[in-house]
Design a protein around this motif. Structure first.
Motif, short mmCIF file in Angstrom:
data_model
loop_
_atom_site.label_atom_id
_atom_site.label_comp_id
_atom_site.label_asym_id
_atom_site.label_seq_id
_atom_site.Cartn_x
_atom_site.Cartn_y
_atom_site.Cartn_z
N UNK A 52 0.57 7.84 -3.85
CA UNK A 52 1.16 9.02 -3.24
C UNK A 52 2.43 9.35 -4.02
N UNK A 53 2.35 10.36 -4.86
CA UNK A 53 3.46 10.62 -5.78
C UNK A 53 4.73 11.08 -5.09
N UNK A 54 4.66 11.58 -3.88
CA UNK A 54 5.86 11.99 -3.17
C UNK A 54 6.80 10.83 -2.90
N UNK A 55 6.25 9.66 -2.60
CA UNK A 55 7.10 8.52 -2.28
C UNK A 55 6.77 7.25 -3.05
N UNK A 56 5.73 7.27 -3.87
CA UNK A 56 5.37 6.12 -4.68
C UNK A 56 4.55 5.06 -3.97
N UNK A 57 4.16 5.29 -2.74
CA UNK A 57 3.36 4.30 -2.03
C UNK A 57 1.95 4.24 -2.61
N UNK A 58 1.31 3.08 -2.45
CA UNK A 58 0.00 2.84 -3.04
C UNK A 58 -0.94 2.18 -2.05
N UNK A 59 -2.23 2.36 -2.26
CA UNK A 59 -3.26 1.69 -1.48
C UNK A 59 -4.31 1.11 -2.42
N UNK A 60 -4.99 0.05 -1.94
CA UNK A 60 -6.05 -0.60 -2.69
C UNK A 60 -7.16 -1.02 -1.75
N UNK A 61 -8.38 -0.92 -2.23
CA UNK A 61 -9.49 -1.52 -1.51
C UNK A 61 -9.41 -3.04 -1.67
N UNK A 62 -9.88 -3.78 -0.67
CA UNK A 62 -9.72 -5.23 -0.67
C UNK A 62 -10.29 -5.90 -1.91
N UNK A 63 -11.38 -5.38 -2.45
CA UNK A 63 -12.05 -6.03 -3.56
C UNK A 63 -11.24 -6.03 -4.86
N UNK A 64 -10.23 -5.16 -4.97
CA UNK A 64 -9.41 -5.12 -6.18
C UNK A 64 -7.97 -5.50 -5.92
N UNK A 65 -7.60 -5.69 -4.68
CA UNK A 65 -6.22 -6.01 -4.34
C UNK A 65 -5.79 -7.31 -5.02
#
Length: 121
Positions: A52-65
């Protein structure tokens, strides 16, 4: 118009690393979400990471975390996916998606052509 171009795919042995790049233009980069998806033969497209470029937050699916890291280069409107400890099951075509709010899940998302990642045993 919006342009999205992926690069950096290739053939790598299990345990190796690749860095994918998503070059973008034609929109306000800092206001958007940029997501990485992948699609293996015969399978549905799977969302694996988003920033999320507005605040730099990120998410990942469990298989690649813990193995993959997404990041944005705001000066160049570019998003990277650093992929470490690659596994054969990571083999897929990897796509970058540009979406204002929903990490590529909305009907108006912009997609690149994809880049092939092949991980051998």
């Amino acid at each position: 118009e919006v342009h999205v171009v992926e690069s950096g795919g290739g053939l790598v042995q299990a345990g190796g690393s690749l860095r994918l790049s998503c070059a973008t233009s034609g929109f306000t980069f800092d206001d958007y979400t940029i997501a990485w998806f992948r699609q293996a033969p015969g399978k549905e497209r799977e969302g694996i990471s988003c920033i999320y470029n507005r605040d730099g937050s990120t998410t990942y699916v469990d298989s690649v975390k813990g193995r993959f890291t997404i990041s944005s280069d705001h000066a160049n409107n570019r998003v990277y996916l650093q992929m470490d400890s690659l596994k054969p099951e990571d083999t897929a075509v990897y796509y970058c998606a540009v979406d204002e709010y929903t990490c590529g899940l909305g009907p108006d998302a912009y997609w690149g052509q994809g880049t092939q990642v092949t991980v051998s045993s």
